[in-house]
Design a protein around this motif. Structure first.
Motif, short mmCIF file in Angstrom:
data_model
loop_
_atom_site.label_atom_id
_atom_site.label_comp_id
_atom_site.label_asym_id
_atom_site.label_seq_id
_atom_site.Cartn_x
_atom_site.Cartn_y
_atom_site.Cartn_z
N HIS A 113 41.65 12.92 39.95
CA HIS A 113 41.81 14.35 39.66
C HIS A 113 41.57 15.17 40.93
CE1 HIS A 113 37.44 13.70 39.62
NE2 HIS A 113 37.31 14.99 39.88
N ARG A 131 32.78 20.22 49.10
CA ARG A 131 31.55 19.55 48.66
C ARG A 131 31.04 18.58 49.71
NH1 ARG A 131 32.49 18.56 42.16
NH2 ARG A 131 30.93 20.16 41.80
N ASP A 190 39.54 18.86 41.70
CA ASP A 190 38.55 19.66 40.98
C ASP A 190 39.10 21.03 40.60
OD1 ASP A 190 36.71 17.65 41.16
OD2 ASP A 190 35.40 18.64 42.62
N HIS A 219 40.82 12.46 43.77
CA HIS A 219 39.70 11.53 43.87
C HIS A 219 39.19 11.09 42.51
CE1 HIS A 219 37.91 15.50 43.33
NE2 HIS A 219 36.81 14.91 42.89
N ASP A 258 35.03 11.73 35.56
CA ASP A 258 35.36 11.76 36.99
C ASP A 258 35.70 10.37 37.53
OD1 ASP A 258 35.14 14.49 37.12
OD2 ASP A 258 33.06 14.48 37.81
FE LIG Z 1 35.80 15.74 41.20
#
Ligand SMILES: [Fe+2]
Ligand SMILES: O=C(O)CCC(=O)C(=O)O
Length: 287
Positions: A131, A147, A133, A245, A127
């Motif tokens: 990318h 999130r 999610d 992110h 991470d």
């Molecule tokens: Fe992520």
């Protein structure tokens, strides 16, 4: 406010939806004046010995606590901390975006005690690479991934992210080279238990965006991105399925995942499913 006798609960000015519209269109919102912190009685839970040494995080889901050390005498306290954070996140979100209340599906809660800069098992799991999610085994079938994070670092260290280009630009970059689902593939993945539910055309494209971006060294090195530092004590809410992110440094955070159907969106045109449908010119979700 204007009187509205036929539907007294409807806010004619739309003010109740202002936060949801902002969150859906901007993707990431830093919460001002709202935070969550550990009590002094919970501070010892930050000790890394609570982790099992293998899992990336300690987490809580329908099946209970995962990733904690076996026979940890503090398991109940870890669970209580994550439950307390889950409830705080839900209440905060429902307060800011009341329209989500009846749609919110509660996903995992995670307690992140590892140093982010230490890296990951593989590039696909890393991470620290830019990318959006998407989870290989858990198709969302169009639902959004929202999130809520809080940096609970006890020594004042910030959590550092890079935030990339907007979703549409990101999608236009990687959709042309995305591998499409083969005939029967979605059925086979589900039947073999690789996925929990059917992988839709939407899920396949999202997974391809995730994988292609992370595995593209040139993109990672040269992609447009700005650094954001979330100070210790900061809380932020992110649609991680549309905000490009990467987490590059920091330690000790709590995170709560929520899923929201497209029907809950105040600005549905900004949802990745709708953006991808515009780009590909086809419907990507079963009717
Ligand atoms: Fe992520
Ligand atoms: O741990 C973090 O700060 C963010 C990592 C990440 O990419 C995510 O949770 O989606």
């Amino acid at each position: 406010m204007r009187a509205n006798t036929s539907a007294p609960d409807v806010d004619p000015s739309g003010a109740a939806d202002a936060f949801a519209v902002r969150l859906e269109t901007e993707g990431l919102v830093l919460l001002e004046g709202r935070s969550f912190s550990l009590t002094s009685a919970e501070a010892d839970l930050l000790d890394p010995s609570h982790g099992d040494g293998r899992a990336k995080n300690i987490s809580l889901g329908a099946g209970g606590v995962r990733g904690a050390a076996e026979a940890d005498p503090d398991l109940d306290r870890l669970r209580a901390l994550m439950e307390r954070y889950r409830d705080w996140s839900r209440d905060t979100l429902c307060d800011l975006a009341p329209r989500y209340r009846s749609w919110l599906e509660i996903g995992r809660t995670s307690f992140r005690t590892r140093e982010v800069a230490d890296g990951a098992a593989s590039p696909r799991k890393d991470d620290r690479r830019l990318h959006v999610d998407a989870f290989a085994s858990q198709p969302t079938q169009g639902r959004r991934i929202l999130r809520v994070f809080v940096n609970i670092n006890p020594s004042g260290e910030g959590r550092v992210w890079r935030v990339g280009e907007d979703f549409e630009a990101h999608a236009r970059r990687f959709v042309p080279s995305a591998r499409r689902l083969a005939p029967g593939e979605s059925w086979a993945l589900k039947t073999l238990g690789v996925t929990r539910s059917r992988r839709t055309l939407y899920d396949q494209l999202m997974l391809q965006l995730h994988d292609q971006a992370k595995l593209d060294e040139a993109y990672q090195a040269g992609a447009p991105a700005r650094e954001m530092v979330f100070p210790s004590g900061a809380a932020w809410i992110v649609y991680t399925d549309s905000v490009v992110h990467a987490a590059i440094a920091g330690r000790f955070a709590l995170e709560q995942t929520f899923y929201l159907p497209l029907e809950a969106m105040a600005a549905p045109a900004a949802a990745p499913a709708r953006v991808l449908e515009r780009i590909t010119g086809r419907s990507l979700l079963p009717a």
